[in-house]
Design a protein around this motif. Sequence first.
Motif, mmCIF file in Angstrom:
data_model
loop_
_atom_site.group_PDB
_atom_site.id
_atom_site.type_symbol
_atom_site.label_atom_id
_atom_site.label_comp_id
_atom_site.label_asym_id
_atom_site.label_seq_id
_atom_site.Cartn_x
_atom_site.Cartn_y
_atom_site.Cartn_z
ATOM 1 N N VAL A 1 64.802 60.548 -22.191
ATOM 2 C CA VAL A 1 64.179 60.881 -20.917
ATOM 3 C C VAL A 1 64.800 60.035 -19.811
ATOM 4 C CG1 VAL A 1 62.010 60.926 -19.618
ATOM 5 C CG2 VAL A 1 62.001 61.464 -22.068
ATOM 6 N N ALA A 2 65.271 60.712 -18.777
ATOM 7 C CA ALA A 2 65.730 60.038 -17.563
ATOM 8 C C ALA A 2 64.673 60.310 -16.499
ATOM 9 C CB ALA A 2 67.084 60.578 -17.116
ATOM 10 N N PHE A 3 64.267 59.257 -15.808
ATOM 11 C CA PHE A 3 63.182 59.333 -14.845
ATOM 12 C C PHE A 3 63.709 58.834 -13.508
ATOM 13 C CE2 PHE A 3 59.166 57.158 -13.271
ATOM 14 C CZ PHE A 3 58.511 58.330 -12.919
ATOM 15 N N TYR A 4 63.948 59.763 -12.572
ATOM 16 C CA TYR A 4 64.510 59.437 -11.265
ATOM 17 C C TYR A 4 63.381 59.195 -10.267
ATOM 18 C CZ TYR A 4 69.009 60.803 -13.088
ATOM 19 O OH TYR A 4 70.153 60.863 -13.841
ATOM 20 N N THR A 5 63.419 58.035 -9.603
ATOM 21 C CA THR A 5 62.341 57.626 -8.711
ATOM 22 C C THR A 5 62.920 56.955 -7.485
ATOM 23 O OG1 THR A 5 61.995 55.332 -9.422
ATOM 24 C CG2 THR A 5 61.092 56.995 -10.831
ATOM 25 N N ARG A 6 62.013 56.482 -6.640
ATOM 26 C CA ARG A 6 62.401 55.614 -5.523
ATOM 27 C C ARG A 6 61.232 54.699 -5.210
ATOM 28 N NH1 ARG A 6 63.687 59.968 -1.305
ATOM 29 N NH2 ARG A 6 65.434 58.563 -1.030
ATOM 30 N N GLN A 7 61.535 53.570 -4.600
ATOM 31 C CA GLN A 7 60.508 52.596 -4.232
ATOM 32 C C GLN A 7 59.544 53.212 -3.221
ATOM 33 O OE1 GLN A 7 60.138 49.429 -5.532
ATOM 34 N NE2 GLN A 7 61.713 50.117 -6.943
ATOM 35 N N GLY A 8 58.260 52.853 -3.348
ATOM 36 C CA GLY A 8 57.267 53.316 -2.389
ATOM 37 C C GLY A 8 56.815 54.746 -2.589
ATOM 38 N N CYS A 9 57.155 55.350 -3.697
ATOM 39 C CA CYS A 9 56.818 56.745 -3.986
ATOM 40 C C CYS A 9 55.545 56.786 -4.834
ATOM 41 C CB CYS A 9 57.982 57.413 -4.714
ATOM 42 S SG CYS A 9 57.605 59.031 -5.415
ATOM 43 N N HIS A 10 54.442 57.233 -4.230
ATOM 44 C CA HIS A 10 53.171 57.293 -4.959
ATOM 45 C C HIS A 10 53.239 58.257 -6.138
ATOM 46 C CE1 HIS A 10 48.947 57.367 -5.887
ATOM 47 N NE2 HIS A 10 48.954 58.683 -5.732
ATOM 48 N N LEU A 11 53.849 59.419 -5.950
ATOM 49 C CA LEU A 11 53.972 60.370 -7.060
ATOM 50 C C LEU A 11 54.768 59.773 -8.212
ATOM 51 C CD1 LEU A 11 54.623 63.761 -5.224
ATOM 52 C CD2 LEU A 11 52.506 62.997 -6.323
ATOM 53 N N CYS A 12 55.747 58.942 -7.888
ATOM 54 C CA CYS A 12 56.544 58.279 -8.928
ATOM 55 C C CYS A 12 55.679 57.328 -9.745
ATOM 56 C CB CYS A 12 57.712 57.521 -8.313
ATOM 57 S SG CYS A 12 58.899 58.565 -7.439
ATOM 58 N N GLU A 13 54.809 56.601 -9.066
ATOM 59 C CA GLU A 13 53.925 55.668 -9.765
ATOM 60 C C GLU A 13 53.002 56.400 -10.730
ATOM 61 O OE1 GLU A 13 51.941 53.448 -6.699
ATOM 62 O OE2 GLU A 13 53.845 52.755 -5.858
ATOM 63 N N VAL A 14 52.444 57.520 -10.287
ATOM 64 C CA VAL A 14 51.555 58.317 -11.135
ATOM 65 C C VAL A 14 52.338 58.892 -12.316
ATOM 66 C CG1 VAL A 14 50.113 60.396 -11.205
ATOM 67 C CG2 VAL A 14 49.989 58.853 -9.234
ATOM 68 N N ALA A 15 53.515 59.435 -12.045
ATOM 69 C CA ALA A 15 54.329 60.049 -13.100
ATOM 70 C C ALA A 15 54.813 59.008 -14.103
ATOM 71 C CB ALA A 15 55.524 60.770 -12.484
ATOM 72 N N ARG A 16 55.126 57.796 -13.648
ATOM 73 C CA ARG A 16 55.600 56.734 -14.537
ATOM 74 C C ARG A 16 54.565 56.442 -15.629
ATOM 75 N NH1 ARG A 16 56.172 53.194 -11.069
ATOM 76 N NH2 ARG A 16 58.364 53.530 -10.588
ATOM 77 N N VAL A 17 53.296 56.460 -15.288
ATOM 78 C CA VAL A 17 52.236 56.217 -16.267
ATOM 79 C C VAL A 17 52.284 57.281 -17.363
ATOM 80 C CG1 VAL A 17 49.729 56.152 -16.604
ATOM 81 C CG2 VAL A 17 50.750 55.022 -14.625
ATOM 82 N N VAL A 18 52.472 58.532 -16.981
ATOM 83 C CA VAL A 18 52.533 59.631 -17.951
ATOM 84 C C VAL A 18 53.775 59.517 -18.819
ATOM 85 C CG1 VAL A 18 52.677 62.146 -18.222
ATOM 86 C CG2 VAL A 18 51.194 61.164 -16.452
ATOM 87 N N VAL A 19 54.923 59.305 -18.193
ATOM 88 C CA VAL A 19 56.176 59.184 -18.942
ATOM 89 C C VAL A 19 56.105 58.013 -19.915
ATOM 90 C CG1 VAL A 19 58.653 58.692 -18.746
ATOM 91 C CG2 VAL A 19 57.578 60.318 -17.179
ATOM 92 N N ASP A 20 55.611 56.897 -19.445
ATOM 93 C CA ASP A 20 55.493 55.713 -20.301
ATOM 94 C C ASP A 20 54.566 55.983 -21.488
ATOM 95 O OD1 ASP A 20 56.030 52.924 -20.889
ATOM 96 O OD2 ASP A 20 53.974 52.536 -20.259
#
Length: 79
Positions: free
Chosen positions: A5-24
């Motif tokens: 799994v590759a997870f593309y994000t950026r700093q300060g991205c709320h959707l990224c924070e939520v998605a990171r929990v699911v991916v993790d």
Amino acid sequence: MTARVAFYTRQGCHLCEVARVVVDRVCADLGETFEEIDIDTSPALQAEYGDEVPVTLVDGRRHDFWRVDEARLRRALGG
């Protein structure tokens, strides 16, 4: 070992924070790893994914963007 799994994000991205929990959670449950890539480290990544982060790829193929569907990710990883 290469992460499936590759997870593309950026700093300060709320959707990224939520998605990171699911991916993790999904990767931990299934014994998989993921690689998190900050798109702001590369102009090419910014151009490709800028308006769609977070973006997940599974086995090199685009899987989801903006949100991560937990059940769909589990199925893609064979779980």
